[in-house]
Design a protein around this motif. Structure first.
Motif, PDB file in Angstrom:
ATOM      1  N   ALA A 124      58.944  13.029 -39.379  1.00  0.00           N
ATOM      2  CA  ALA A 124      58.678  12.958 -40.814  1.00  0.00           C
ATOM      3  C   ALA A 124      57.396  12.177 -41.087  1.00  0.00           C
ATOM      4  O   ALA A 124      56.551  12.592 -41.887  1.00  0.00           O
ATOM      5  CB  ALA A 124      59.865  12.313 -41.535  1.00  0.00           C
ATOM      6  N   GLU A 125      57.232  11.050 -40.418  1.00  0.00           N
ATOM      7  CA  GLU A 125      56.022  10.246 -40.596  1.00  0.00           C
ATOM      8  C   GLU A 125      54.786  11.017 -40.159  1.00  0.00           C
ATOM      9  O   GLU A 125      53.754  11.020 -40.846  1.00  0.00           O
ATOM     10  CB  GLU A 125      56.142   8.941 -39.803  1.00  0.00           C
ATOM     11  CG  GLU A 125      57.182   7.978 -40.362  1.00  0.00           C
ATOM     12  CD  GLU A 125      57.374   6.759 -39.466  1.00  0.00           C
ATOM     13  OE1 GLU A 125      57.023   6.846 -38.260  1.00  0.00           O
ATOM     14  OE2 GLU A 125      57.882   5.733 -39.953  1.00  0.00           O
ATOM     15  N   ASP A 126      54.869  11.673 -39.010  1.00  0.00           N
ATOM     16  CA  ASP A 126      53.714  12.376 -38.458  1.00  0.00           C
ATOM     17  C   ASP A 126      53.335  13.616 -39.267  1.00  0.00           C
ATOM     18  O   ASP A 126      52.154  13.987 -39.328  1.00  0.00           O
ATOM     19  CB  ASP A 126      53.988  12.792 -37.006  1.00  0.00           C
ATOM     20  CG  ASP A 126      53.919  11.609 -36.052  1.00  0.00           C
ATOM     21  OD1 ASP A 126      53.562  10.504 -36.505  1.00  0.00           O
ATOM     22  OD2 ASP A 126      54.222  11.797 -34.861  1.00  0.00           O
ATOM     23  N   SER A 127      54.319  14.274 -39.880  1.00  0.00           N
ATOM     24  CA  SER A 127      54.049  15.524 -40.579  1.00  0.00           C
ATOM     25  C   SER A 127      53.913  15.354 -42.087  1.00  0.00           C
ATOM     26  O   SER A 127      53.632  16.323 -42.794  1.00  0.00           O
ATOM     27  CB  SER A 127      55.153  16.548 -40.276  1.00  0.00           C
ATOM     28  OG  SER A 127      56.419  16.050 -40.667  1.00  0.00           O
ATOM     29  N   GLY A 128      54.098  14.139 -42.591  1.00  0.00           N
ATOM     30  CA  GLY A 128      53.935  13.896 -44.017  1.00  0.00           C
ATOM     31  C   GLY A 128      55.123  14.284 -44.864  1.00  0.00           C
ATOM     32  O   GLY A 128      54.985  14.638 -46.037  1.00  0.00           O
ATOM     33  N   ILE A 129      56.315  14.211 -44.290  1.00  0.00           N
ATOM     34  CA  ILE A 129      57.550  14.510 -45.018  1.00  0.00           C
ATOM     35  C   ILE A 129      58.186  13.219 -45.501  1.00  0.00           C
ATOM     36  O   ILE A 129      58.246  12.230 -44.764  1.00  0.00           O
ATOM     37  CB  ILE A 129      58.537  15.294 -44.130  1.00  0.00           C
ATOM     38  CG1 ILE A 129      58.056  16.729 -43.949  1.00  0.00           C
ATOM     39  CG2 ILE A 129      59.955  15.281 -44.703  1.00  0.00           C
ATOM     40  CD1 ILE A 129      58.928  17.559 -43.028  1.00  0.00           C
ATOM     41  N   THR A 130      58.657  13.212 -46.734  1.00  0.00           N
ATOM     42  CA  THR A 130      59.467  12.108 -47.239  1.00  0.00           C
ATOM     43  C   THR A 130      60.897  12.332 -46.766  1.00  0.00           C
ATOM     44  O   THR A 130      61.500  13.375 -47.050  1.00  0.00           O
ATOM     45  CB  THR A 130      59.424  12.053 -48.773  1.00  0.00           C
ATOM     46  OG1 THR A 130      58.092  11.733 -49.179  1.00  0.00           O
ATOM     47  CG2 THR A 130      60.376  11.001 -49.320  1.00  0.00           C
ATOM     48  N   LEU A 131      61.429  11.355 -46.037  1.00  0.00           N
ATOM     49  CA  LEU A 131      62.762  11.492 -45.454  1.00  0.00           C
ATOM     50  C   LEU A 131      63.674  10.412 -46.019  1.00  0.00           C
ATOM     51  O   LEU A 131      63.396   9.219 -45.903  1.00  0.00           O
ATOM     52  CB  LEU A 131      62.687  11.373 -43.926  1.00  0.00           C
ATOM     53  CG  LEU A 131      64.014  11.496 -43.165  1.00  0.00           C
ATOM     54  CD1 LEU A 131      64.678  12.846 -43.447  1.00  0.00           C
ATOM     55  CD2 LEU A 131      63.787  11.309 -41.667  1.00  0.00           C
ATOM     56  N   VAL A 132      64.765  10.865 -46.640  1.00  0.00           N
ATOM     57  CA  VAL A 132      65.714   9.961 -47.285  1.00  0.00           C
ATOM     58  C   VAL A 132      67.091  10.174 -46.666  1.00  0.00           C
ATOM     59  O   VAL A 132      67.551  11.316 -46.532  1.00  0.00           O
ATOM     60  CB  VAL A 132      65.781  10.209 -48.803  1.00  0.00           C
ATOM     61  CG1 VAL A 132      66.647   9.148 -49.482  1.00  0.00           C
ATOM     62  CG2 VAL A 132      64.385  10.233 -49.413  1.00  0.00           C
ATOM     63  N   GLY A 133      67.753   9.095 -46.282  1.00  0.00           N
ATOM     64  CA  GLY A 133      69.085   9.183 -45.711  1.00  0.00           C
ATOM     65  C   GLY A 133      70.095   8.377 -46.500  1.00  0.00           C
ATOM     66  O   GLY A 133      69.747   7.622 -47.407  1.00  0.00           O
ATOM     67  N   PHE A 134      71.360   8.535 -46.129  1.00  0.00           N
ATOM     68  CA  PHE A 134      72.469   7.815 -46.771  1.00  0.00           C
ATOM     69  C   PHE A 134      72.419   7.946 -48.293  1.00  0.00           C
ATOM     70  O   PHE A 134      72.594   6.965 -49.021  1.00  0.00           O
ATOM     71  CB  PHE A 134      72.461   6.347 -46.358  1.00  0.00           C
ATOM     72  CG  PHE A 134      72.789   6.126 -44.913  1.00  0.00           C
ATOM     73  CD1 PHE A 134      74.054   6.403 -44.412  1.00  0.00           C
ATOM     74  CD2 PHE A 134      71.820   5.661 -44.027  1.00  0.00           C
ATOM     75  CE1 PHE A 134      74.357   6.209 -43.068  1.00  0.00           C
ATOM     76  CE2 PHE A 134      72.113   5.460 -42.687  1.00  0.00           C
ATOM     77  CZ  PHE A 134      73.388   5.737 -42.210  1.00  0.00           C
ATOM     78  N   VAL A 135      72.176   9.164 -48.775  1.00  0.00           N
ATOM     79  CA  VAL A 135      72.146   9.408 -50.223  1.00  0.00           C
ATOM     80  C   VAL A 135      73.593   9.516 -50.690  1.00  0.00           C
ATOM     81  O   VAL A 135      74.216  10.582 -50.627  1.00  0.00           O
ATOM     82  CB  VAL A 135      71.358  10.692 -50.561  1.00  0.00           C
ATOM     83  CG1 VAL A 135      71.249  10.853 -52.074  1.00  0.00           C
ATOM     84  CG2 VAL A 135      69.977  10.650 -49.929  1.00  0.00           C
ATOM     85  N   ARG A 136      74.123   8.404 -51.145  1.00  0.00           N
ATOM     86  CA  ARG A 136      75.540   8.344 -51.518  1.00  0.00           C
ATOM     87  C   ARG A 136      75.715   7.421 -52.713  1.00  0.00           C
ATOM     88  O   ARG A 136      75.175   6.313 -52.725  1.00  0.00           O
ATOM     89  CB  ARG A 136      76.384   7.802 -50.368  1.00  0.00           C
ATOM     90  CG  ARG A 136      76.270   8.566 -49.067  1.00  0.00           C
ATOM     91  CD  ARG A 136      77.028   7.867 -47.966  1.00  0.00           C
ATOM     92  NE  ARG A 136      76.862   8.515 -46.669  1.00  0.00           N
ATOM     93  CZ  ARG A 136      77.353   8.039 -45.525  1.00  0.00           C
ATOM     94  NH1 ARG A 136      78.035   6.900 -45.546  1.00  0.00           N
ATOM     95  NH2 ARG A 136      77.168   8.682 -44.394  1.00  0.00           N
ATOM     96  N   GLY A 137      76.488   7.874 -53.673  1.00  0.00           N
ATOM     97  CA  GLY A 137      76.795   7.017 -54.812  1.00  0.00           C
ATOM     98  C   GLY A 137      75.549   6.598 -55.562  1.00  0.00           C
ATOM     99  O   GLY A 137      74.807   7.424 -56.096  1.00  0.00           O
ATOM    100  N   ASP A 138      75.284   5.285 -55.537  1.00  0.00           N
ATOM    101  CA  ASP A 138      74.134   4.760 -56.279  1.00  0.00           C
ATOM    102  C   ASP A 138      73.064   4.184 -55.375  1.00  0.00           C
ATOM    103  O   ASP A 138      72.230   3.390 -55.803  1.00  0.00           O
ATOM    104  CB  ASP A 138      74.602   3.678 -57.268  1.00  0.00           C
ATOM    105  CG  ASP A 138      75.271   2.498 -56.572  1.00  0.00           C
ATOM    106  OD1 ASP A 138      75.431   2.532 -55.325  1.00  0.00           O
ATOM    107  OD2 ASP A 138      75.652   1.539 -57.275  1.00  0.00           O
ATOM    108  N   HIS A 139      73.070   4.581 -54.079  1.00  0.00           N
ATOM    109  CA  HIS A 139      72.072   4.014 -53.174  1.00  0.00           C
ATOM    110  C   HIS A 139      71.572   5.059 -52.180  1.00  0.00           C
ATOM    111  O   HIS A 139      72.171   6.118 -52.014  1.00  0.00           O
ATOM    112  CB  HIS A 139      72.651   2.814 -52.411  1.00  0.00           C
ATOM    113  CG  HIS A 139      73.813   3.184 -51.527  1.00  0.00           C
ATOM    114  ND1 HIS A 139      75.098   3.266 -52.003  1.00  0.00           N
ATOM    115  CD2 HIS A 139      73.872   3.508 -50.209  1.00  0.00           C
ATOM    116  CE1 HIS A 139      75.912   3.609 -51.000  1.00  0.00           C
ATOM    117  NE2 HIS A 139      75.194   3.770 -49.914  1.00  0.00           N
ATOM    118  N   MET A 140      70.460   4.741 -51.555  1.00  0.00           N
ATOM    119  CA  MET A 140      69.840   5.596 -50.538  1.00  0.00           C
ATOM    120  C   MET A 140      68.912   4.731 -49.697  1.00  0.00           C
ATOM    121  O   MET A 140      68.584   3.608 -50.078  1.00  0.00           O
ATOM    122  CB  MET A 140      69.042   6.730 -51.200  1.00  0.00           C
ATOM    123  CG  MET A 140      67.829   6.232 -51.978  1.00  0.00           C
ATOM    124  SD  MET A 140      66.858   7.552 -52.748  1.00  0.00           S
ATOM    125  CE  MET A 140      67.976   8.035 -54.045  1.00  0.00           C
TER     126      MET A 140
END
Length: 276
Positions: A247-263
């Protein structure tokens, strides 16, 4: 078309005892993908959207970059013991001038419902192969929009409601509008079906979009996003170290643990607005 679910007799055990009942299970069947009559890949998948699956797979492997690269995609030769078509063999004919993968390459494309594409070469191979590098995509996505995506994806999981046994992927606009959602026993197949749909509908490169995953964000799923030009990938669970590096090398925004009110934002935090 093969069935997406099957019904089986089961014994359910609870604190109050044992009962016999009928349960619905997610279907899992092999699909052989042929290119020009020659076997290229075998994947264990949930039947349905097979043409999308084939287009998405060929896109993410760099075989094709546009819908016109495929002339036809048709079922063939898949029969059961009673001579009925099982719809488990799909043959794709490529347009003139599109290079056909050479002999012996099929062993690099063997997939299962658990592992994704096996034998990936390296980060460099993905970075140099994508025709749609997402690094320059100016899209921004609000925190509130990202947090709403898991529920919106879950609402689209029709087969999961019946079986509880499928992965899902959904392609959303930056405003949170669901463009398409697909389910499959293989998380990589669900993504291929989504990206195949996008290709068939003129949405590749998938600029300004968000790919939402129902599970973890592995290397091969971020790789598929990069090959389709998806700038934002979000997942309910965790990414792997290699997924973050890609993700860093290719310019992708990567988001994990998208749950409830946090990520947790692992790469490309500049595209995520709000939440201060």
């Amino acid at each position: 078309m093969g069935r997406v679910t099957g019904r089986r007799s089961v014994t359910r055990v609870t604190p109050t005892g044992r009962t016999s009942t009928i349960d619905s299970l997610a279907a899992e069947e092999p699909m052989e993908l042929r290119v020009g009559g020659r076997s290229l890949a075998v994947t264990m998948r949930t039947p349905g959207a097979d043409v999308e699956l084939a287009h998405g797979f060929l896109l993410s492997e760099g075989v094709i970059t546009k819908v016109d690269d495929v002339v036809t995609a048709r079922y063939c030769d898949g029969v059961d013991d009673e001579g009925r078509n099982t719809y488990n063999v799909l043959d794709v004919a490529l347009a003139d001038g599109v290079p056909v993968p050479g002999p012996g390459v099929e062993r690099n494309f063997y997939t299962t419902s658990s592992c994704g594409v096996c034998g990936k070469a390296s980060l460099d191979a993905v970075r140099t192969r994508t025709a749609f590098p997402p690094a320059g995509d100016p899209v921004r996505v609000d925190v509130a929009t990202l947090l709403a995506l898991p529920d919106r994806l879950r609402e689209a999981q029709r087969i999961f409601d019946a079986t509880g046994g499928l992965h899902a992927a959904g392609l959303f606009t930056a405003d949170g509008e669901l463009l398409v959602a697909r389910e499959d026993v293989g998380r990589h197949n669900a993504v291929d079906k989504v990206l195949g749909w996008a290709l068939l509908n003129g949405l590749v490169p998938a600029a300004g979009s968000v790919l939402m995953l129902s599970g973890r964000a592995s290397f091969e799923l971020v790789q598929k996003a990069a090959m389709a030009g998806v700038p934002v990938v979000a997942a309910i669970s965790a990414p792997s170290t290699l997924a973050v590096e890609l993700a860093e090398d290719s310019g992708i925004t990567l988001v994990g643990f998208v749950r409830g009110d946090h990520m947790t934002v692992y790469a490309g935090a500049e595209r995520v607005s709000g939440g201060e």
